[in-house]
Design a protein around this motif. Structure first.
Motif, mmCIF file in Angstrom:
data_model
loop_
_atom_site.group_PDB
_atom_site.id
_atom_site.type_symbol
_atom_site.label_atom_id
_atom_site.label_comp_id
_atom_site.label_asym_id
_atom_site.label_seq_id
_atom_site.Cartn_x
_atom_site.Cartn_y
_atom_site.Cartn_z
ATOM 1 N N UNK A 192 1.157 -1.282 0.236
ATOM 2 C CA UNK A 192 0.084 0.079 0.007
ATOM 3 C C UNK A 192 0.831 1.355 0.284
ATOM 4 N N UNK A 193 1.438 1.666 -1.217
ATOM 5 C CA UNK A 193 2.218 2.899 -1.294
ATOM 6 C C UNK A 193 1.853 2.968 -2.427
ATOM 7 N N UNK A 194 2.979 4.347 -3.603
ATOM 8 C CA UNK A 194 2.247 4.129 -4.981
ATOM 9 C C UNK A 194 3.710 4.051 -5.541
ATOM 10 N N UNK A 195 4.652 2.723 -5.310
ATOM 11 C CA UNK A 195 4.925 2.879 -6.061
ATOM 12 C C UNK A 195 5.019 1.938 -7.504
ATOM 13 N N UNK A 196 5.594 2.356 -9.046
ATOM 14 C CA UNK A 196 5.291 1.676 -9.989
ATOM 15 C C UNK A 196 6.725 0.945 -10.519
ATOM 16 N N UNK A 197 7.816 1.361 -9.708
ATOM 17 C CA UNK A 197 8.697 0.115 -10.457
ATOM 18 C C UNK A 197 9.564 -0.012 -9.313
ATOM 19 N N UNK A 198 10.639 -0.798 -9.310
ATOM 20 C CA UNK A 198 11.507 -0.938 -8.255
ATOM 21 C C UNK A 198 13.247 -0.893 -8.531
ATOM 22 N N UNK A 199 13.992 -0.581 -8.517
ATOM 23 C CA UNK A 199 15.506 -0.482 -8.916
ATOM 24 C C UNK A 199 15.944 -1.797 -9.448
ATOM 25 N N UNK A 200 16.574 -1.928 -9.860
ATOM 26 C CA UNK A 200 17.271 -3.458 -10.435
ATOM 27 C C UNK A 200 18.083 -4.256 -9.770
ATOM 28 N N UNK A 201 18.710 -3.053 -9.071
ATOM 29 C CA UNK A 201 19.607 -3.528 -8.648
ATOM 30 C C UNK A 201 19.315 -4.647 -7.069
ATOM 31 N N UNK A 202 17.809 -4.017 -6.545
ATOM 32 C CA UNK A 202 17.551 -4.941 -5.879
ATOM 33 C C UNK A 202 17.016 -6.979 -6.210
ATOM 34 N N UNK A 203 17.450 -7.166 -7.033
ATOM 35 C CA UNK A 203 17.127 -9.002 -7.440
ATOM 36 C C UNK A 203 18.444 -9.138 -7.431
ATOM 37 N N UNK A 204 19.880 -8.056 -6.949
ATOM 38 C CA UNK A 204 21.220 -8.736 -6.001
ATOM 39 C C UNK A 204 21.324 -8.589 -4.676
ATOM 40 N N UNK A 205 20.504 -8.583 -4.397
ATOM 41 C CA UNK A 205 20.057 -8.494 -2.669
ATOM 42 C C UNK A 205 19.506 -9.998 -2.248
ATOM 43 N N UNK A 206 20.822 -10.514 -2.044
ATOM 44 C CA UNK A 206 21.808 -12.521 -1.719
ATOM 45 C C UNK A 206 20.144 -12.728 0.154
ATOM 46 N N UNK A 207 20.442 -11.774 0.358
ATOM 47 C CA UNK A 207 19.837 -12.534 1.678
ATOM 48 C C UNK A 207 18.340 -12.050 2.035
ATOM 49 N N UNK A 208 17.871 -11.440 1.004
ATOM 50 C CA UNK A 208 16.235 -10.787 0.667
ATOM 51 C C UNK A 208 15.066 -11.890 -0.061
ATOM 52 N N UNK A 209 14.550 -12.120 1.584
ATOM 53 C CA UNK A 209 13.363 -13.398 1.328
ATOM 54 C C UNK A 209 12.637 -13.219 1.178
ATOM 55 N N UNK A 210 11.455 -11.641 1.294
ATOM 56 C CA UNK A 210 10.307 -11.457 1.428
ATOM 57 C C UNK A 210 10.151 -10.034 1.200
ATOM 58 N N UNK A 211 9.511 -9.613 -0.225
ATOM 59 C CA UNK A 211 9.143 -8.383 -0.563
ATOM 60 C C UNK A 211 8.004 -8.504 -1.038
ATOM 61 N N UNK A 212 6.868 -7.349 -0.055
ATOM 62 C CA UNK A 212 5.454 -7.658 -0.202
ATOM 63 C C UNK A 212 5.506 -6.538 -0.791
ATOM 64 N N UNK A 213 4.424 -6.598 -2.466
ATOM 65 C CA UNK A 213 4.314 -5.043 -2.950
ATOM 66 C C UNK A 213 3.193 -4.850 -3.244
ATOM 67 N N UNK A 214 2.115 -5.542 -2.529
ATOM 68 C CA UNK A 214 0.096 -5.294 -2.339
ATOM 69 C C UNK A 214 0.183 -3.739 -2.117
ATOM 70 N N UNK A 215 -0.948 -3.785 -3.125
ATOM 71 C CA UNK A 215 -1.901 -2.458 -3.337
ATOM 72 C C UNK A 215 -0.536 -1.152 -4.004
ATOM 73 N N UNK A 216 0.763 -1.900 -4.567
ATOM 74 C CA UNK A 216 1.133 -0.715 -5.555
ATOM 75 C C UNK A 216 0.648 -0.579 -6.661
ATOM 76 N N UNK A 217 0.654 0.252 -7.628
ATOM 77 C CA UNK A 217 0.682 1.321 -9.087
ATOM 78 C C UNK A 217 1.351 0.097 -9.957
ATOM 79 N N UNK A 218 2.075 -0.984 -10.020
ATOM 80 C CA UNK A 218 3.704 -1.612 -10.225
ATOM 81 C C UNK A 218 3.547 -1.745 -11.904
ATOM 82 N N UNK A 219 4.655 -1.017 -12.656
ATOM 83 C CA UNK A 219 4.298 -1.038 -13.773
ATOM 84 C C UNK A 219 5.281 -1.915 -14.444
ATOM 85 N N UNK A 220 6.560 -1.229 -13.520
ATOM 86 C CA UNK A 220 8.479 -2.128 -13.769
ATOM 87 C C UNK A 220 8.130 -3.418 -13.997
ATOM 88 N N UNK A 221 7.382 -4.290 -13.182
ATOM 89 C CA UNK A 221 7.259 -5.843 -13.180
ATOM 90 C C UNK A 221 5.403 -6.234 -13.114
#
Length: 518
Positions: A321-350
């Motif tokens: 529940x934010x206003x995020x439409x895209x994520x930095x591609x670098x997030x894909x390199x975060x090795x220890x990231x297990x959970x990223x919750x994106x529901x309720x955002x106007x995502x266009x980049x993914x």
């Protein structure tokens, strides 16, 4: 036979009821006897409306067993009785405590939570050995001076009362380790709270606080800070001085941004959901190397900075529940990231179907996009014309480069630097170059055009696997930023940089910290 029937009505629960002397205002002599032996008396949940005098005089009254002296009785060793040190009166209906509490000077624990107390006896100050005082869930409207005089107190709980203000001399409790004043009506905290330097847990949640005092940054032992459910609009930067802080709760406030937590190297969790946070300060994220959980649910974030990858130990990122439409591609390199919750955002980049497949697929998709550089057109002007939003072109203002002696070509996702950029650099005797947040795999060769003047070089957030030995030629260099690359070692030529004052090599692939002697 008939006489038995008229003997009175039977009480079916008679065998399960407490003796009448224990109910309402009495305490069994057996319980008092046990308390004299153990030094502990538990009278919780006994429907007491007053505390019997026998409790306050437990150390003074001659016990019944002492009235008949027999050397043959070894069980009732009344002469071995100890002073009462722990008194639990919780979950009763007490409206007051007697001034006779002063007759229990050896008390170290007093638990009177969940009663109807509206005041505390002044004589409590004579219980100078008190270490733990539990007065939560009562009806206190102010904290009397007698509590502030308990200088040996380590734990003080006052949650769920009606406190409207806090005494300015709270700083007298120098040895306090845990303070809970949640669920009250406090509108501010006194500056003297900064004297509680041994406090490791502070709970001020669910009050009416609009700000926290700067002196909160002096709580050098603080590990847990709970300030949720207030009206906080901002936080002092002094919060960043809490070197031992591990857990930070800021839920349900009115924060528009987070402070720069510069020295909070041990911080593991930030709960800042249900605020009005509009963005994160990317340059501040590298101060949080141990952060495991970041909860930003229900805020007003429109984007994440690429520096989010500096949270190298982050395991859970909640952006619901934010206003995020895209994520930095670098997030894909975060090795220890297990959970990223994106529901309720106007995502266009993914794509939605990728999001539905979970964190692993989201990271895989973002990492794959990193290999796709965005082509850019570069135009050199003599004025201040800039590119239009959404345009892939980039305009270099030659006048600005010349007057500021600095060149900024960062965050372009470029795999190489256009020749026109270097032409602007050659003519301007540039001292500062920022080419961070691109897709560079090596130190640009044309950078040599600034070899005689370059003092600051930022090449962070790129893909360098090796740092060229040419770096040793930049003898004027004082600041070098190599963060977030793929470096595993530094060239020996770096020792030639005699003027180098700062070098940032965090978030690389060094197996051990390199030794740099200049």
């Amino acid at each position: 036979m008939s006489s038995r029937g008229r003997g009175g009505r039977l009480k079916p629960r008679a065998g399960f009821q407490k003796p009448s002397e224990e109910m309402g205002s009495g305490v069994s002599s057996v319980i008092l006897k046990q308390a004299r032996k153990s030094g502990q008396l538990n009278l919780s949940n006994r429907q007491l409306t007053t505390v019997p005098d026998s409790v306050w005089k437990i150390n003074e009254d001659v016990p019944q067993e002492a009235k008949t002296v027999s050397l043959d009785n070894t069980e009732d060793r009344w002469w071995d009785q100890v002073d009462l040190t722990k008194l639990i009166l919780a979950s009763n209906s007490l409206s007051e405590l007697s001034e006779d509490i002063s007759k229990l000077p050896a008390l170290t624990v007093l638990d009177a939570h969940d009663n109807q107390l509206t005041s505390v006896p002044q004589s409590l100050s004579e219980c100078s050995q008190l270490r733990k005082l539990m007065l939560g869930h009562n009806k206190l409207q102010s904290l009397p001076s007698c509590v502030i005089n308990l200088v040996n107190l380590k734990i003080l709980h006052l949650e769920h009362n009606q406190l409207k203000e806090f005494p300015t001399d709270i700083g007298n409790l120098l040895h306090l380790e845990e303070l809970d004043v949640s669920e009250n009506e406090l509108e501010c905290l006194p500056n003297s709270i900064g004297y509680l330097t041994e406090c490791f847990k502070l709970n001020v949640s669910n009050n009416r606080l609009k700000t926290l005092p700067r002196e909160i940054g002096l709580l050098k032992s603080l590990r847990v800070l709970e300030a949720s459910g207030n009206a906080l609009q901002s936080l002092p930067d002094d919060l960043g001085h809490l070197e031992h802080l591990e857990l930070l709760y800021l839920r349900q406030n009115k924060l528009s941004h987070l402070p720069k937590l510069e020295h909070c190297k041990k911080l593991k969790e930030i709960h800042a959901n249900n605020n009005a946070i509009m963005g994160l300060q990317g340059e501040s994220l590298h101060y949080l190397p141990e952060l495991v959980l970041l909860n930003l649910q229900d805020n007003k974030l429109s984007k994440l900075p690429a520096e989010i990858t500096e949270l190298t130990n982050l395991e859970r990122l909640d952006l619901i529940n934010n206003d995020i439409s895209e994520l930095p591609y670098e997030v894909g390199t975060m090795q220890k990231l297990k959970v990223i919750s994106l529901d309720g955002n106007p995502m266009k980049g993914v794509r939605r179907d990728i999001i539905m497949r979970g964190t692993a697929e989201i990271k895989k998709y973002l990492a794959s996009r990193m290999s796709e550089p965005v082509p850019e057109k570069v135009t050199i002007t003599s004025g201040g014309t800039s590119s239009q939003p959404g345009d892939n072109s980039y305009t270099v203002d030659a006048h600005t480069v010349s007057s500021t002696k600095s060149l900024d070509y960062s965050n372009k996702r470029a795999s190489s630097i256009p020749c026109d950029i270097w032409e602007a650099l050659r003519k301007s005797n540039v001292t500062s170059v920022n080419i961070g947040k691109n897709l560079l795999t090596q130190l640009p060769q044309n950078l040599i055009l600034a070899v005689d003047t370059l003092g600051s070089l930022n090449i962070s957030f790129n893909r360098l696997t090796v740092l060229s030995s040419d770096i040793g030629l930049y003898l004027q260099l004082t600041d070098l930023d190599l963060r977030n690359n793929q470096l595993s070692q530094l060239p020996s030529e770096i020792v030639s940089l005699q003027k180098l004052m700062t070098i940032n090599i965090s978030c690389n692939r060094f197996s051990m910290t390199p030794t740099i002697t200049v």
